[in-house]
Design an enzyme around this catalytic site. Structure first.
Site, PDB file in Angstrom:
ATOM      1  N   THR A  58     -29.625   5.891 122.801  1.00 52.34           N
ATOM      2  CA  THR A  58     -28.256   5.373 122.836  1.00 52.34           C
ATOM      3  C   THR A  58     -28.319   3.975 122.370  1.00 52.34           C
ATOM      4  OG1 THR A  58     -26.428   4.930 124.436  1.00 52.34           O
ATOM      5  CG2 THR A  58     -28.896   5.156 125.374  1.00 52.34           C
ATOM      6  N   GLY A  59     -27.139   3.412 121.963  1.00 56.18           N
ATOM      7  CA  GLY A  59     -27.124   2.020 121.613  1.00 56.18           C
ATOM      8  C   GLY A  59     -26.229   1.969 120.076  1.00 56.18           C
ATOM      9  N   ARG A 103     -17.370   7.262 109.932  1.00 55.89           N
ATOM     10  CA  ARG A 103     -18.779   6.807 110.132  1.00 55.89           C
ATOM     11  C   ARG A 103     -19.524   7.881 111.111  1.00 55.89           C
ATOM     12  NH1 ARG A 103     -21.520   5.546 115.274  1.00 55.89           N
ATOM     13  NH2 ARG A 103     -22.805   3.817 114.993  1.00 55.89           N
ATOM     14  N   GLY A 147     -25.896   2.636 116.888  1.00 55.68           N
ATOM     15  CA  GLY A 147     -26.706   3.884 115.916  1.00 55.68           C
ATOM     16  C   GLY A 147     -27.337   3.273 114.804  1.00 55.68           C
ATOM     17  N   THR A 178     -22.799   7.040 125.448  1.00 53.12           N
ATOM     18  CA  THR A 178     -23.106   8.114 124.808  1.00 53.12           C
ATOM     19  C   THR A 178     -24.166   8.778 126.050  1.00 53.12           C
ATOM     20  OG1 THR A 178     -23.117   7.452 122.399  1.00 53.12           O
ATOM     21  CG2 THR A 178     -24.940   8.899 122.989  1.00 53.12           C
ATOM     22  N   GLY A 180     -22.982   8.233 113.267  1.00 50.22           N
ATOM     23  CA  GLY A 180     -24.033   7.342 113.994  1.00 50.22           C
ATOM     24  C   GLY A 180     -25.611   7.931 113.917  1.00 50.22           C
ATOM     25  N   ASP A 181     -26.486   7.604 115.024  1.00 50.89           N
ATOM     26  CA  ASP A 181     -27.710   8.152 115.082  1.00 50.89           C
ATOM     27  C   ASP A 181     -27.616   9.551 115.900  1.00 50.89           C
ATOM     28  OD1 ASP A 181     -26.886   6.462 117.497  1.00 50.89           O
ATOM     29  OD2 ASP A 181     -28.672   6.609 118.240  1.00 50.89           O
TER      30      ASP A 181
HETATM   31  N1  ASP Z   1     -25.599   5.593 119.554  1.00 52.28           N
HETATM   32  C1  ASP Z   1     -24.107   5.776 119.466  1.00 52.28           C
HETATM   33  C2  ASP Z   1     -23.465   5.554 118.157  1.00 52.28           C
HETATM   34  O1  ASP Z   1     -23.857   4.394 117.442  1.00 52.28           O
HETATM   35  C3  ASP Z   1     -23.332   4.753 120.516  1.00 52.28           C
HETATM   36  C4  ASP Z   1     -23.844   4.945 121.871  1.00 52.28           C
HETATM   37  O2  ASP Z   1     -24.980   5.366 122.048  1.00 52.28           O
HETATM   38  O3  ASP Z   1     -23.035   4.861 122.984  1.00 52.28           O
HETATM   39  O4  ASP Z   1     -22.657   6.104 117.652  1.00 52.28           O
END
Ligand code: ASP
Length: 320
Positions: free
Chosen positions: A231-232, A208, A234, A180, A210-211
């Site tokens: 990032t990570g 879905r 979510g 991300t 995410g964050d």
């Molecule tokens: N945070 C993002 C999500 O969960 C994924 C990512 O950071 O790559 O959608």
């Protein structure tokens, strides 16, 4: 401490594991994004313009899981999402479930400035994009299609349910690169802003969210505290309202670096027994930069007025 009026930008191109053969394109991409955002700040532009353009550069790049190059969901479709927040006004815009908008972050900005809402998704968002004549582009790339086929094969080979994500990630870490993109900036007037954009988690269920588009979770900016982009995984950032948590820490006197390290520490402590990779970038009101993660990598870059060129790296402070 840096002068409060000195402009600063920090960008990330995602946490997770950056495969060696892809890492140079990631580093080049975050550098280009940081440079683009910093040029705007140098000319006296706003933090909001800066983070939007920096994120748009990464959405166009193809190396990241945002815009062109977004991950595919379990139905082999892309559903992109993005958000932006202006720390001066606390205005925010967010969008999701986008199929072919070239720059989701530009649509998030339109929602922030041209509507009475914060979060518009799906058909309504696509309609707004049409009204405001935003460019379209298929986000599908060879790389993501290749990953999708590998993931599908892995699922067919017995690791067949998404709750088995932890095992899948252990066996196939490269399939779950969390790339991300996000940016945080402080402009010469002391205003902060943050923006984040993503294709979301690979193999996510359709619908879905995410964050990344959730204000407070993936993105937060407030002139009383600072700005943060996550990032990570979510779902973890959502449950810990992670970007707002980091901003609260800065409001209470922590530096940008201390705030993100405490934030990642909180992830480790509260959500320790799961696949819990997260990365955070931040900027505080003094122009200090922060970056921390518990994932193997965080692809990121930053620029301050003292620097000739952006500095980029595949790791920042790793909090275990
Ligand atoms: N945070 C993002 C999500 O969960 C994924 C990512 O950071 O790559 O959608």
């Amino acid at each position: 401490m840096a002068d409060a009026r000195k402009p600063v930008i920090v960008v990330h191109g995602g946490a997770g594991t950056w495969r060696l053969d892809r890492s140079q394109s990631g580093l080049d991409g975050v550098k280009r994004a940081a440079k683009t955002g910093f040029e705007i700040l140098k000319k006296g532009g706003s933090a909001t313009d800066s983070v939007m353009e920096a994120v748009a550069v990464m959405e166009d790049d193809g190396a990241f899981n945002a815009g062109y190059g977004s991950s595919l969901n379990i139905e082999k479709c892309v559903e992109m999402e993005a958000s932006i927040m202006d720390g001066k006004t606390l205005q925010a815009g967010a969008t999701g479930l986008l199929k072919d908008i070239k720059n989701p972050v530009r649509l998030a900005r339109i929602i922030m400035e041209k509507t009475d809402h914060v979060f518009v998704v799906g058909k309504g968002a696509e309609k707004l994009a049409k009204i405001f004549k935003l460019e379209r582009r298929s986000p599908l790339t060879e790389l993501r299609l290749e990953y999708y086929e590998q993931q599908k094969k892995a699922l067919q080979e017995g690791k067949s349910e998404l709750p088995k994500l932890t095992e899948l990630v252990k066996d196939y870490p490269e399939l779950f690169e969390l790339d991300t993109v996000g940016a945080v900036a402080l402009d010469k007037d002391g205003n902060v802003a943050a923006a984040t954009s993503t294709g979301g988690f690979a193999l996510k269920l359709p619908g879905r969210i995410g964050d990344s588009p959730l204000i407070g979770c993936g993105t937060y900016a407030d002139n009383l505290s600072g700005a943060c982009s996550a990032t990570g995984v979510g779902e973890i950032a959502i449950r810990l309202v992670l970007s707002k948590t980091a901003c609260n820490l800065m409001e209470n006197g922590k530096t940008a670096q201390e705030a993100v390290e405490i934030g990642i520490g909180l992830v480790n402590k509260r959500i320790s027994n799961k696949y819990n990779h997260m990365g955070l970038i931040s900027v505080d009101l003094c122009g200090n930069v922060g970056a921390a993660h518990n994932s193997p990598n965080l692809c990121w870059a930053y620029v301050t007025p003292e620097m000739q060129e952006p500095v980029a790296s595949l790791t920042a402070r790793i909090v275990k």
